[in-house]
Motif scaffolding. Structure first.
Motif, PDB file in Angstrom:
ATOM      1  N   LEU A  93       0.829  -1.204   0.000  1.00  0.00           N
ATOM      2  CA  LEU A  93       0.000   0.000   0.000  1.00  0.00           C
ATOM      3  C   LEU A  93       0.868   1.260   0.000  1.00  0.00           C
ATOM      4  CD1 LEU A  93      -2.837  -1.018   2.488  1.00  0.00           C
ATOM      5  CD2 LEU A  93      -3.117  -0.480   0.064  1.00  0.00           C
ATOM      6  N   GLN A  94       1.929   1.246   0.804  1.00  0.00           N
ATOM      7  CA  GLN A  94       2.808   2.413   0.874  1.00  0.00           C
ATOM      8  C   GLN A  94       3.512   2.637  -0.460  1.00  0.00           C
ATOM      9  OE1 GLN A  94       3.275   4.562   3.750  1.00  0.00           O
ATOM     10  NE2 GLN A  94       4.013   5.750   1.997  1.00  0.00           N
ATOM     11  N   GLN A  95       3.967   1.559  -1.078  1.00  0.00           N
ATOM     12  CA  GLN A  95       4.635   1.685  -2.375  1.00  0.00           C
ATOM     13  C   GLN A  95       3.681   2.230  -3.432  1.00  0.00           C
ATOM     14  OE1 GLN A  95       6.208  -2.211  -3.190  1.00  0.00           O
ATOM     15  NE2 GLN A  95       8.034  -1.914  -1.924  1.00  0.00           N
ATOM     16  N   ALA A  96       2.447   1.723  -3.439  1.00  0.00           N
ATOM     17  CA  ALA A  96       1.460   2.198  -4.401  1.00  0.00           C
ATOM     18  C   ALA A  96       1.121   3.661  -4.155  1.00  0.00           C
ATOM     19  CB  ALA A  96       0.199   1.343  -4.328  1.00  0.00           C
ATOM     20  N   ARG A 145     -10.950  26.181  -5.259  1.00  0.00           N
ATOM     21  CA  ARG A 145     -10.181  25.647  -4.136  1.00  0.00           C
ATOM     22  C   ARG A 145      -9.032  24.798  -4.670  1.00  0.00           C
ATOM     23  NH1 ARG A 145     -14.717  21.219  -2.048  1.00  0.00           N
ATOM     24  NH2 ARG A 145     -14.416  19.715  -3.759  1.00  0.00           N
ATOM     25  N   GLU A 146      -8.088  24.499  -3.790  1.00  0.00           N
ATOM     26  CA  GLU A 146      -6.975  23.631  -4.138  1.00  0.00           C
ATOM     27  C   GLU A 146      -7.243  22.238  -3.571  1.00  0.00           C
ATOM     28  OE1 GLU A 146      -4.154  24.387  -5.972  1.00  0.00           O
ATOM     29  OE2 GLU A 146      -5.293  26.198  -6.451  1.00  0.00           O
ATOM     30  N   GLN A 147      -7.139  21.242  -4.428  1.00  0.00           N
ATOM     31  CA  GLN A 147      -7.349  19.859  -4.007  1.00  0.00           C
ATOM     32  C   GLN A 147      -5.985  19.216  -3.745  1.00  0.00           C
ATOM     33  OE1 GLN A 147     -10.219  18.205  -3.363  1.00  0.00           O
ATOM     34  NE2 GLN A 147      -8.901  16.558  -2.640  1.00  0.00           N
ATOM     35  N   THR A 148      -5.717  18.930  -2.469  1.00  0.00           N
ATOM     36  CA  THR A 148      -4.445  18.306  -2.120  1.00  0.00           C
ATOM     37  C   THR A 148      -4.549  16.794  -2.248  1.00  0.00           C
ATOM     38  OG1 THR A 148      -5.097  18.242   0.207  1.00  0.00           O
ATOM     39  CG2 THR A 148      -3.842  20.163  -0.536  1.00  0.00           C
ATOM     40  N   PRO A 149      -3.421  16.107  -2.434  1.00  0.00           N
ATOM     41  CA  PRO A 149      -3.457  14.642  -2.537  1.00  0.00           C
ATOM     42  C   PRO A 149      -4.044  14.029  -1.271  1.00  0.00           C
ATOM     43  CG  PRO A 149      -1.331  15.482  -3.255  1.00  0.00           C
ATOM     44  CD  PRO A 149      -2.067  16.639  -2.644  1.00  0.00           C
ATOM     45  N   PRO A 150      -4.764  12.928  -1.390  1.00  0.00           N
ATOM     46  CA  PRO A 150      -5.347  12.281  -0.207  1.00  0.00           C
ATOM     47  C   PRO A 150      -4.261  11.661   0.656  1.00  0.00           C
ATOM     48  CG  PRO A 150      -5.596  10.871  -2.125  1.00  0.00           C
ATOM     49  CD  PRO A 150      -5.038  12.171  -2.628  1.00  0.00           C
ATOM     50  N   SER A 151      -4.592  11.426   1.909  1.00  0.00           N
ATOM     51  CA  SER A 151      -3.669  10.724   2.801  1.00  0.00           C
ATOM     52  C   SER A 151      -3.648   9.250   2.437  1.00  0.00           C
ATOM     53  CB  SER A 151      -4.111  10.895   4.256  1.00  0.00           C
ATOM     54  OG  SER A 151      -5.362  10.238   4.461  1.00  0.00           O
ATOM     55  N   LEU A 152      -2.682   8.537   2.985  1.00  0.00           N
ATOM     56  CA  LEU A 152      -2.602   7.093   2.736  1.00  0.00           C
ATOM     57  C   LEU A 152      -3.881   6.402   3.199  1.00  0.00           C
ATOM     58  CD1 LEU A 152      -1.163   4.491   1.944  1.00  0.00           C
ATOM     59  CD2 LEU A 152      -0.029   4.520   4.177  1.00  0.00           C
ATOM     60  N   GLU A 153      -4.395   6.817   4.328  1.00  0.00           N
ATOM     61  CA  GLU A 153      -5.622   6.204   4.846  1.00  0.00           C
ATOM     62  C   GLU A 153      -6.804   6.470   3.918  1.00  0.00           C
ATOM     63  OE1 GLU A 153      -8.403   6.263   8.913  1.00  0.00           O
ATOM     64  OE2 GLU A 153      -6.607   7.507   8.756  1.00  0.00           O
ATOM     65  N   GLU A 154      -6.904   7.688   3.414  1.00  0.00           N
ATOM     66  CA  GLU A 154      -8.009   8.036   2.523  1.00  0.00           C
ATOM     67  C   GLU A 154      -7.917   7.306   1.185  1.00  0.00           C
ATOM     68  OE1 GLU A 154      -8.770  12.652   4.001  1.00  0.00           O
ATOM     69  OE2 GLU A 154      -7.306  12.214   2.419  1.00  0.00           O
ATOM     70  N   ALA A 155      -6.705   7.055   0.721  1.00  0.00           N
ATOM     71  CA  ALA A 155      -6.520   6.436  -0.587  1.00  0.00           C
ATOM     72  C   ALA A 155      -6.400   4.929  -0.533  1.00  0.00           C
ATOM     73  CB  ALA A 155      -5.266   7.003  -1.250  1.00  0.00           C
ATOM     74  N   SER A 156      -6.337   4.354   0.676  1.00  0.00           N
ATOM     75  CA  SER A 156      -6.022   2.930   0.823  1.00  0.00           C
ATOM     76  C   SER A 156      -7.023   2.029   0.106  1.00  0.00           C
ATOM     77  CB  SER A 156      -5.940   2.552   2.304  1.00  0.00           C
ATOM     78  OG  SER A 156      -7.179   2.798   2.949  1.00  0.00           O
TER      79      SER A 156
END
Length: 294
Positions: free
Chosen positions: A133-136, A238-249
């Motif tokens: 997951l972290q690598q992805a 607005r500015e859309q920031t990248p999701p966190s690892l938890e949000e994208a998991s």
């Protein structure tokens, strides 16, 4: 399990659970569900039909294939229903003098599918790790920059002249949403032209360029696209920031699983000795001719 097989199994179990008590008694005596603490050995024989044993393992295997709605049935009733179903199936199968060619081929296909699904399930289960997951996540979002998102409304008309007339009305104080409801030919017209939030690449280039040049509350000059002429109003940015690892998991896990399935299939094919025969002389419509299996 194929859809047809699952439907057949579900229908049969519905019949079993729906039978009145007298009819179930007439079908043959059944054993009570095991009490708490009873042996959980899958080789335990729970019934014998015409010399063929039915085991607790058979019951567990059948139970594992049932749809989720069967979770609502009380455990003791479900236990009896599964056992009755297996007894009925065995008794019926013993009435057949021999398996037809169709049945034999279906069984072969079912076994092949089950074995293949076991391999894929194992690969999918092993693929989801914290490291994967972290690598992805790093591969997808490590270099991602915040991206602009726009909340806009528009009025879509057929001609530039119409768009300019509406623009004049807006400059004189007309309400944008009301004009959209009255004049816009787009599907957003009834809702005042509101398009909601969207990011880069979600709109046609001409429309997107017009939105990017606006300040919040500002209305564009007429903009032509393949759909017609637009007046575009930027409501908010607005500015859309990248999701966190938890949000994208969840999304990342799905992609990892898909990749694992494809990799497993590719490895299996490359490692197998596959010899394709020339099938150009076979009419594809023959697949619909089930009489060939009679």
């Amino acid at each position: 399990m194929t859809r047809l097989t699952r439907l057949a199994l579900t229908s049969a179990l519905c019949l079993t659970f729906g039978l009145p008590a007298a009819a179930q008694d007439a079908a043959g005596a059944t054993s009570p569900a095991p009490e708490a603490g009873a042996s959980a050995d899958p080789s335990t024989v729970v019934a014998t039909v015409g010399g063929t044993d039915i085991t607790l393992g058979h019951m567990i295997a059948m139970r594992s294939r049932l749809p989720e709605q069967y979770n609502q049935i009380p455990q003791d009733q479900l236990f009896q229903g599964v056992l009755d179903q297996l007894i009925q199936q065995e008794a019926l199968s013993q009435q057949a003098e021999s398996a037809s060619q169709r049945v034999e081929l279906v069984v072969e296909n079912e076994r092949r599918a089950l074995m293949a699904n076991e391999v894929l399930a194992s690969a999918v289960q092993a693929s989801i790790t914290d490291e994967a997951l972290q690598q992805a996540y790093d591969a997808t979002y490590a270099d991602a920059e915040p991206t602009p998102e726009y909340n806009a409304s528009h009025i879509l008309v057929e001609t530039e002249e119409e768009a300019r007339q509406l623009k004049t009305q807006l400059e004189e104080g007309a309400d944008f949403a009301q004009l959209a409801q009255e004049h816009s030919t787009g599907p957003s017209g009834p809702s005042g032209g509101e398009l909601g939030w969207f990011g880069p690449g979600m709109m046609v280039p001409e429309f997107e360029e017009a939105v990017a040049d606006l300040e919040a509350g500002e209305v564009s000059e007429p903009v032509q696209t393949q759909f017609g002429w637009h007046l575009v109003k930027l409501n908010e940015q607005r500015e859309q920031t990248p999701p966190s690892l938890e949000e994208a998991s969840s999304t990342l896990a799905q992609q990892i699983q898909m990749d694992a399935v494809q990799q497993t299939v590719d490895q299996a094919i490359s490692g197998a000795e596959v010899e394709r025969q020339d099938v150009s002389g076979i009419d594809p419509s023959v697949l619909n001719d089930t009489t060939l299996l009679d």
